[in-house]
Scaffold this motif. Structure first.
Motif, short mmCIF file in Angstrom:
data_model
loop_
_atom_site.label_atom_id
_atom_site.label_comp_id
_atom_site.label_asym_id
_atom_site.label_seq_id
_atom_site.Cartn_x
_atom_site.Cartn_y
_atom_site.Cartn_z
N CYS A 305 1.10 -1.53 -0.03
CA CYS A 305 0.11 0.14 -0.22
C CYS A 305 0.34 1.53 -0.02
O CYS A 305 1.90 1.28 0.64
N CYS A 308 -0.19 3.74 3.45
CA CYS A 308 0.28 3.23 5.02
C CYS A 308 2.25 2.38 4.28
O CYS A 308 2.80 2.26 5.68
N CYS A 319 -5.98 1.97 7.67
CA CYS A 319 -5.88 2.47 6.17
C CYS A 319 -7.06 2.46 5.30
O CYS A 319 -7.31 1.13 5.51
N CYS A 322 -6.59 0.19 1.83
CA CYS A 322 -5.60 -1.16 1.12
C CYS A 322 -6.38 -1.75 2.81
O CYS A 322 -6.30 -3.54 2.82
ZN LIG Z 1 -2.84 1.36 3.75
#
Ligand SMILES: [Zn+2]
Length: 388
Positions: A305, A308, A319, A322
């Motif tokens: 991701c 993050c 997050c 994701c």
């Molecule tokens: Zn993420």
């Protein structure tokens, strides 16, 4: 009574408006009265002379006299008046010249010249200097096209060339040659937009809007012998209802590499490089088993991701991008199914290759943080100009 610049004591908006109006109407009146070069010279000096011209006077009597809090507003108006004085003085000169040409032509009795001069004069008189000017906005690349070109650039650098194909395809190229079994769900009317009135044709010749860019891979292999390294960008269609992540029109980029001794390692290396080139060198990729009719084995590819850094947590909260997993699914890929080579006359015992495909909007959404796919297709300039 000729116009004189008044001393201002009241700097309210109403008082300023009325002073500006009075000045501009005097400017226009006097401009209209100019008939000869001598008259224009007087007009020019009266308005623009450095010493005591009206342009200079408004600087002294209005701007310098304005109290501190009104300076900004008065300055803005004075600047726009100065601009207008300059344009008017220049336009008056043009008009005056045309008028003189007309006079001369009349005296000489040359009809063609009279006509021409009269037209030029009419044009210069019709010009309304008080109208705002025309600003031509500069265009910019659409974010989807921009993303697509960036992606193409990554693969061009790896030696791939670009191939395109028709958006209206036959069942053969869209499904049959890609090893889609007759009852595969993608063939279903729920997904595919078929062209009407094709029932009398054999199934393989019936027309439809392509549901992926994969038919271009078949067309490329039909006209080219290995080694093949191509990317196929383009528009595709599915009968999807509009929502934040689905659109009946979207774009794909697919890639195909066929040669001797191509392995899954080549596929992994290529896509890992492409994702790093697109999203930054710290991005990780992971492959896990999937299914596509035209590749075997097949895999889905996820990238760590980018919001993050693959942690699944951002600012102390899970997050959202994701769904706290640390991974985002981005593309599908696999080794070309040997059955496919049968349709294009390649010797499956001698060549091997891989294919991959991804949605361009999906990548653009991630790259630019757009939260609704429909924004790409609504043509709203306020949205699009952010990418200029
Ligand atoms: Zn993420």
């Amino acid at each position: 009574m000729p116009y004189t610049v008044p001393k201002l004591t009241d700097f309210s908006t109403t008082a300023l408006d009325s002073a500006v109006r009075e000045l501009v109407s005097a400017l226009e009146e006097e401009s209209k009265a100019v008939r000869s070069e001598a008259e224009w010279k007087i007009f020019h000096d009266r308005w623009t002379a450095r010493k005591n011209g009206i342009r200079t006077q408004i600087g002294e009597l209005w701007l310098n006299a304005a109290p501190k809090e009104a300076k900004r507003e008065v300055g803005r108006r004075v600047n726009s008046i100065i601009e207008q004085i300059e344009t008017t003085v220049k336009d008056t000169d043009d008009r005056r010249k045309n008028l003189e040409i007309l006079k001369k032509a009349r005296a000489a009795g040359i009809d063609a010249q009279i006509d021409q001069a009269r037209r030029a004069l009419e044009l210069s008189e019709r010009l309304d200097v008080t109208l705002p000017g025309i600003r031509r906005p500069i265009g910019a690349e659409h974010p989807v096209i921009k993303t697509m070109n960036e992606m193409i650039g990554v693969f061009r650098n790896l030696g791939y060339s670009v191939e395109e194909g028709p958006e209206i395809e036959t069942d053969f190229y869209n499904f049959e040659a890609l090893n889609f079994p007759p009852n595969h769900p993608a063939r279903d009317t729920q997904d595919t937009l078929f062209i009407a009135g094709q029932e009398s044709k054999p199934l393989r010749d019936r027309l439809l809007l392509r549901t992926h860019t994969s038919p271009v891979q078949i067309r490329t292999m039909q006209k080219m012998k290995p080694p093949v390294r191509v990317v196929c960008p383009g528009k595709v269609h599915r009968n999807d209802a509009l929502d934040a992540t689905h659109s009946p029109i979207f774009h794909q980029i697919e890639g195909l590499a066929v040669d001797t001794n191509i392995t899954f390692c080549d596929l992994k290396g290529t896509l890992d490089h492409a994702m790093k080139a697109m999203f930054g060198s710290s991005v990780k990729t992971r492959f896990y088993p999937s299914f596509f009719p035209f590749t075997e084995p097949s895999a889905d590819v996820q990238i760590s991701c980018i919001f993050c850094d693959g942690k699944g947590v951002r600012d102390g909260a899970p997050c959202r991008n994701c769904k706290a997993s640390g991974w985002i699914e981005l593309l599908g890929c696999g080794m070309v199914d040997p059955n496919v080579y049968g349709f294009v006359d390649y010797d499956a015992s001698k060549v091997s290759g891989f294919a991959f495909g991804m949605g361009v909007e999906r990548i653009a959404i991630l790259k630019y943080g757009v939260d609704d796919i429909q924004l790409f297709f609504q043509g709203d300039v306020r949205f699009l100009e952010q990418f200029g």
